[in-house]
Enzyme design. Structure first.
Site, PDB file in Angstrom:
ATOM      1  N   HIS A  65      53.935   5.455  50.283  1.00 58.34           N
ATOM      2  CA  HIS A  65      54.980   5.694  51.285  1.00 58.34           C
ATOM      3  C   HIS A  65      54.929   7.125  51.812  1.00 58.34           C
ATOM      4  O   HIS A  65      54.679   8.081  51.079  1.00 58.34           O
ATOM      5  CB  HIS A  65      56.368   5.307  50.783  1.00 58.34           C
ATOM      6  N   ASP A 179      55.660  12.553  45.624  1.00 59.22           N
ATOM      7  CA  ASP A 179      56.332  11.269  45.808  1.00 59.22           C
ATOM      8  C   ASP A 179      56.643  11.120  47.290  1.00 59.22           C
ATOM      9  O   ASP A 179      57.669  11.581  47.756  1.00 59.22           O
ATOM     10  CB  ASP A 179      57.618  11.249  44.959  1.00 59.22           C
ATOM     11  N   GLU A 211      60.850   4.372  52.234  1.00 55.60           N
ATOM     12  CA  GLU A 211      60.843   3.821  50.870  1.00 55.60           C
ATOM     13  C   GLU A 211      62.010   4.346  50.057  1.00 55.60           C
ATOM     14  O   GLU A 211      62.600   3.622  49.253  1.00 55.60           O
ATOM     15  CB  GLU A 211      59.515   4.170  50.176  1.00 55.60           C
ATOM     16  N   GLU A 212      62.336   5.618  50.257  1.00 58.48           N
ATOM     17  CA  GLU A 212      63.367   6.257  49.437  1.00 58.48           C
ATOM     18  C   GLU A 212      64.779   5.759  49.740  1.00 58.48           C
ATOM     19  O   GLU A 212      65.718   6.121  49.041  1.00 58.48           O
ATOM     20  CB  GLU A 212      63.304   7.781  49.608  1.00 58.48           C
ATOM     21  N   ASP A 234      52.444   4.620  43.750  1.00 56.78           N
ATOM     22  CA  ASP A 234      53.567   5.545  43.813  1.00 56.78           C
ATOM     23  C   ASP A 234      53.507   6.475  42.616  1.00 56.78           C
ATOM     24  O   ASP A 234      52.651   6.338  41.738  1.00 56.78           O
ATOM     25  CB  ASP A 234      54.887   4.760  43.824  1.00 56.78           C
ATOM     26  N   HIS A 322      61.348  13.962  42.362  1.00 54.04           N
ATOM     27  CA  HIS A 322      62.662  14.064  43.017  1.00 54.04           C
ATOM     28  C   HIS A 322      63.263  15.464  42.841  1.00 54.04           C
ATOM     29  O   HIS A 322      64.435  15.637  42.513  1.00 54.04           O
ATOM     30  CB  HIS A 322      63.609  12.965  42.532  1.00 54.04           C
TER      31      HIS A 322
END
Length: 358
Positions: A65, A179, A211-212, A234, A322
């Site tokens: 992504h 990510d 995606e998030e 991922d 994250h």
């Protein structure tokens, strides 16, 4: 810096929070186009690169992504400070005093996540995590009018700022947005390594959007492609830092791709998983198992397309996901590319039918 590191740098330093992936999409397009027969986007903005081995062969989707976690401007107060909405999952403790880039109609602005200083907070408040709703972005404006003159308006993207950097151990790579720019890099490299290889499949290297925020781009991209099999690549949790027990995560960076047997969005397809494991063992490619009960991947949307798509998520163990910065191991990139290339080379219509209908 060699070509591969330059690609990592370009992908990770590109700005692209969910819903505004244009900049990173163009970077991925630049790198994947030489290895594809066709490159196009769906109507949400996911990038789809098609590489034909055999025109009527099985369609294999390899997706990373494009989007990263970030924020969005929601309001400018009278003193020029910006209120924001988080985009994707943030933990408040990693946000304070971090540098950000505000993407405006007049160009990028430097900003910093601000808060009330602890010196003037009650003792009890200092013991608690600072709440995101009480944070703001300081762009150095003295008023709402000046901030607007800078080009800021509600809806503008706010992107974490961090520069790509190999560490002293050059196998370890530090950057923002692993990510999931690492998944995009893997999709690019898979098509590159298949460029002059004969195989009876049509391979789609995909950079999905949003995606998030609930795996949205994977849904539209998969409907556009209608794949026979799919792999979502991922990041995953690295369990090799202090404070993490093997029960939390026993994956280590540098020890090969993670085979995701379960996550919140799907259960890995049993027969596709077994086929992948068989290929890994035949080619002596190291791998690890992982389960992610609190997170999902693009496979969660892809596997529900049309009549269903046998899908498997493959993770790259990553430290500090994250947040503004993460660390991956370069060997995991190489192992994952090798695994996917060998998997695709071994697939044909008969094998796909066995996986799909067994």
């Amino acid at each position: 810096m060699n070509d591969q590191l330059t690609m990592f740098k370009d992908l990770t330093e590109a700005k692209g929070i969910s819903g505004n992936e244009r900049e990173v999409r163009e970077v991925m397009r630049q790198y994947i186009k030489p290895y594809a027969n066709e490159v196009y986007t769906d109507h949400l903005g996911s990038l789809i690169a098609k590489k034909i081995g055999q025109v009527d062969g099985p369609k294999i989707m390899v997706a990373g992504h494009l989007d990263e976690i970030g924020m969005m401007v929601t309001r400018i107060d009278e003193r020029g400070y910006l209120s924001f909405q988080t985009i994707g999952g943030w933990w408040s403790q990693v946000m304070l005093a971090q540098r950000v880039t505000v993407m405006t109609s007049k160009g990028d602005l430097v900003g910093i996540v601000g808060s009330k200083p602890p010196h003037i907070m009650p003792a009890e408040a200092r013991k608690k995590s600072y709440e995101i709703k009480d944070m703001f972005i300081d762009i150095g404006a003295s008023s709402k009018e000046e901030a607007e003159a800078f080009g800021v308006r509600p809806g503008d993207s706010i992107v974490p700022y961090f520069e790509f950097q190999p560490m002293k151990n050059e196998k370890l790579l530090l950057a923002k947005a692993w990510d999931n720019r690492i998944g995009c890099a893997i999709a690019i490299e898979v098509l590159k390594q298949l460029k002059d290889v004969e195989h009876p499949n049509v391979v789609y290297g995909v950079g999905t959007v949003q995606e998030e925020v609930s795996l949205r781009g994977a849904k539209t991209a998969a409907h556009a492609i209608q794949p026979d099999l799919a792999f979502a690549v991922d990041t995953g949790i690295a369990g090799d830092t202090p404070g993490i027990s093997a029960k939390d995560s026993d994956s280590k960076i540098g020890q090969g791709p993670q085979i995701v047997i379960y996550d919140r969005s799907m259960i890995g397809h049993h027969d596709l998983r077994d086929y992948v494991l068989k290929v890994a063992e035949q080619h002596h490619i190291p791998y690890q198992y992982t389960a992610i009960p609190a997170g999902g991947t693009d496979s969660g949307s892809i596997h529900l397309t049309a009549k269903g798509v046998p899908s498997l998520s493959i993770g790259i163990a990553t430290r500090y996901i994250h947040s503004h910065a993460g660390i991956i191991h370069r060997d995991d990139f190489d192992y994952t590319v090798q695994l996917l290339v060998e998997v695709i080379k071994g697939l044909n219509q008969e094998t796909v039918n066995q996986i799909t209908f067994s």
